[in-house]
Design a protein around this motif. Sequence first.
Motif: not given
Length: 136
Positions: A66-85
């Motif tokens: 569950a932690y691994d899945k949650e981590f992956s989902e939040v990581y995708k959100q981080v990497m989708a952020n235009t400032n992070m890109q």
Amino acid sequence: MDIIELTRKLGAAIQEEEAYKAFHKAKEANEQDDELNELINKIQLIHMSYQHEAAKDDANEGKLQAYDKEFSEVYKQVMANTNMQAFEKAKDDLDVLMKRITGILSLCAQGEDPETCDYSAGCSGDCSSCGGCSSK
């Protein structure tokens, strides 16, 4: 002029490069992005929770997944952020510049002509002509 003084001048010149300026501008934008910082903090908490659970003798595999899945989902959100890109692009561009600089310095230390030697991040497969490959 000694080598350290020349190095300091090179450092100052690097700080005038567009790649350096773009990197620091993108870094500042990330630091000011509250949503992004919340996501990054969330990732850190998930990571700590995962590590805490994994360190137990009787670690719960379901919790770890569950932690691994949650981590992956939040990581995708981080990497989708235009400032992070923008930050990742600027970081990559600065890394290319720094690899070229250190590659040229390495070639010079190996006796190449400082006026003509150059370093390319691309690999031709022929290690004899390369000063920056870590696979040697």
